[in-house]
Design a protein around this motif. Structure first.
Motif, mmCIF file in Angstrom:
data_model
loop_
_atom_site.group_PDB
_atom_site.id
_atom_site.type_symbol
_atom_site.label_atom_id
_atom_site.label_comp_id
_atom_site.label_asym_id
_atom_site.label_seq_id
_atom_site.Cartn_x
_atom_site.Cartn_y
_atom_site.Cartn_z
ATOM 1 N N ASP A 12 68.488 23.750 66.605
ATOM 2 C CA ASP A 12 67.915 22.892 65.577
ATOM 3 C C ASP A 12 68.708 23.024 64.282
ATOM 4 O OD1 ASP A 12 66.028 22.252 67.452
ATOM 5 O OD2 ASP A 12 64.380 23.301 66.472
ATOM 6 N N ARG A 30 67.702 18.234 66.982
ATOM 7 C CA ARG A 30 67.867 19.262 68.018
ATOM 8 C C ARG A 30 69.077 18.902 68.868
ATOM 9 N NH1 ARG A 30 62.632 20.833 70.321
ATOM 10 N NH2 ARG A 30 62.760 22.158 68.472
ATOM 11 N N LEU A 100 63.889 14.692 65.691
ATOM 12 C CA LEU A 100 62.570 15.222 66.040
ATOM 13 C C LEU A 100 61.416 14.583 65.285
ATOM 14 C CD1 LEU A 100 63.540 18.997 66.239
ATOM 15 C CD2 LEU A 100 63.399 17.326 68.098
ATOM 16 N N ASP A 101 61.687 13.977 64.150
ATOM 17 C CA ASP A 101 60.585 13.542 63.281
ATOM 18 C C ASP A 101 60.570 12.045 62.980
ATOM 19 O OD1 ASP A 101 59.699 16.247 62.986
ATOM 20 O OD2 ASP A 101 61.349 16.577 61.579
ATOM 21 N N THR A 107 60.681 11.644 70.593
ATOM 22 C CA THR A 107 61.951 11.923 69.939
ATOM 23 C C THR A 107 62.916 10.813 70.347
ATOM 24 O OG1 THR A 107 62.759 13.273 71.767
ATOM 25 C CG2 THR A 107 61.599 14.430 70.009
#
Length: 116
Positions: A12, A30, A100-101, A107
């Protein structure tokens, strides 16, 4: 010949990655990297000098993350693949990225495979 795979998974990082205004700040990404390597022989002396040191990949990726960033995940993955292929023992590399967000329920990512 002795063939091996080195795996760097769930790495990450915070990096500027994207085309949207809200992506101008670093976001969580990631990474997973698989390097397929070929050595002249299996390591006999159990010493790092006989094999590919994966620290160099981690350090190079962290340097990329500290830089200006990328618009596209494809460009990020290609840059990492090129770093890996700079070592002639690397026969192929697979790089996967995942933001990731971006979405609350998924994802979004990219995967590239490069070889000699």
């Amino acid at each position: 010949m002795a063939d091996y795979a080195i795996l760097i998974d769930d790495f990450d990082i915070a990096i500027r990655l994207g085309i949207h205004p809200h992506e101008a700040v670093p976001q969580r990404v990631r990474l997973s990297v698989r390097l397929d390597l070929s050595y002249p022989a299996a390591p006999a002396a159990d010493r790092i000098e006989e094999v590919f040191d994966y620290d160099q990949v981690r350090d190079a990726v962290l340097a990329l993350a500290a830089g200006p960033g990328f618009a596209l995940q494809e460009s990020l993955c290609d840059a990492i693949a090129a770093l890996c292929l700079a070592d002639p023992r690397v026969m192929a590399v697979r790089v996967r990225s995942a933001k990731l967000d971006i979405y609350p329920d998924a994802t979004v990512g990219c995967e590239v495979v490069r070889g000699r």
